[in-house]
Motif scaffolding. Structure first.
Motif: not given
Length: 377
Positions: A59-65, A110-118, A125-135
């Motif tokens: 789930s890429l929703m509420q990642v930042s929160r 560290e992965f969660d921290r980087e993902a929440s940053y984006y 605070g959702s993470l876009e699929w394209e941004d997830f794929c760029d990790l």
């Protein structure tokens, strides 16, 4: 060599169009599959996504929160279904990267921290699929990946075994405690000779912790971690834990085997096995100069459900119990002779529980260290 995740995976979108009767699951922020308890009566499950073995769900929703991505690898042969809101994907070539290795990478803080940053702005605070794929993820040889996965799984098996052993030990000690002591509390019969009633506060000292923000360490050598409900629930301190000064009174220093009771907010009682740590407010240390730890632990645990009910009834945002509730919690104390007999049965089992819990914490920390080393490969 690091590669973008998007170069290693492909999205999968297979719906349950046949209406097959498959189990419905979700994914937690602890990276585990959880069986859904949602009422799906009247829901068209044909629109739900099918997940097969070695496929990921996230789930890429509420990642930042949440500062975490709920993501997990399904490892069983029997397929399941998940909500259409989830993303499902799989590794494109297992000769390049193992699904289990990628799953370990996703477990890293560290992965969660980087993902929440984006994660994008807004409440969710959702993470876009394209941004997830760029990790990115470091990709070593398959042999190295397998070595890491095997090492992690070996530790996981050892943890599971020790937890199973402790479950059995806990069942044994609880049975003895209930059959030899608690039964006299709920029985209509008179207490045997030399037995008597008492209260929780008469058998142990329930010491509330300090506001450790007022006891900051002067330097690194002066620092010990602070025990809050977060640390109590996970069983150990980590790099997110706060620190306090060693100069706090000895009574507020907690060690392996100490009984801790969280009396405010999330009520729970547990045996601390995460090393020396400072007791924060809203937590009681439960210690006795007269009775063994198991006696204080099991009597406190016996009243836990009642204490939770009392706390839930509080008209405050943070339910809690008061000392008067401890004073009013009646306990039975056997005769000296019977107590010695019961102690000879329970103490060795309780000591084994503490030893196993301590070893489990050490194994979990070894796992975490293994995950942190992945980025250096």
């Amino acid at each position: 060599m690091k590669q973008k995740i998007g170069m290693l995976i492909k999205e999968v979108d297979i719906r349950n169009t046949s209406g097959e009767d498959l189990m419905l699951f979700g994914v937690s922020i602890s990276k585990d599959f959880i069986k859904s308890v949602a009422n799906v009566i009247g829901t068209d499950l044909r629109k739900y996504k099918v997940v097969a073995k070695n496929q990921f769900v996230c789930s890429l929703m509420q990642v930042s929160r949440d500062e975490k991505i709920p993501i997990a690898l399904w490892g069983k042969d029997k397929s399941i279904i998940v909500s259409p809101a989830y993303k499902v994907f799989q590794v494109t070539d297992e000769n390049v990267i193992l699904p289990e290795y990628l799953a370990l990478w996703f477990k890293r803080e560290e992965f969660d921290r980087e993902a929440s940053y984006y994660g994008v702005g807004g409440v969710r605070g959702s993470l876009e699929w394209e941004d997830f794929c760029d990790l990115t993820v470091p990709v070593s040889s398959i042999a190295e990946q397998r070595e890491i996965v095997d090492a992690y799984n070996d530790i996981e098996r050892r943890i599971a075994l020790k937890r199973k052993i402790n479950d059995n030990l806990e069942a044994q000690t609880t049975t003895i405690f209930n059959e030899r002591i608690v039964k006299w509390l709920i029985s209509m019969d008179e207490l045997p000779d030399s037995y008597h009633y008492s209260s929780l506060t008469s058998i142990a000292n329930y010491l509330n912790g300090l506001a450790m923000q007022n006891w900051r360490p002067n330097n690194e050598d002066d620092a010990i971690p602070v025990l809050k409900i977060r640390e109590l629930r996970q069983g150990y301190s980590d790099n997110k834990s706060e620190y306090c000064s060693r100069s706090v009174k000895p009574a507020y220093h907690i060690f392996n085997g100490d009984v801790i009771f969280s009396w405010s907010g999330t009520l729970c009682v547990d045996i601390w096995c995460g090393g020396e740590i400072g007791l924060n407010q809203h937590l009681f240390s439960v210690r006795s100069t007269k009775y063994p730890k198991w006696f204080c632990y099991y009597w406190t645990k016996y009243y836990l459900d009642e204490f939770i009910r009392i706390a839930d009834g509080m008209k405050t945002s943070m339910g809690h119990i008061k000392r008067e509730h401890l004073d009013g919690a009646k306990v039975v104390i056997p005769s000296d002779r019977e107590f010695a007999t019961i102690d000879s049965l329970i103490s060795p089992l309780f000591d084994s529980i503490v030893i196993n819990k301590t070893e489990i914490i050490t194994l979990i920390q070894s796992q975490n260290a293994l995950l942190s080393r992945l980025s250096r490969r």
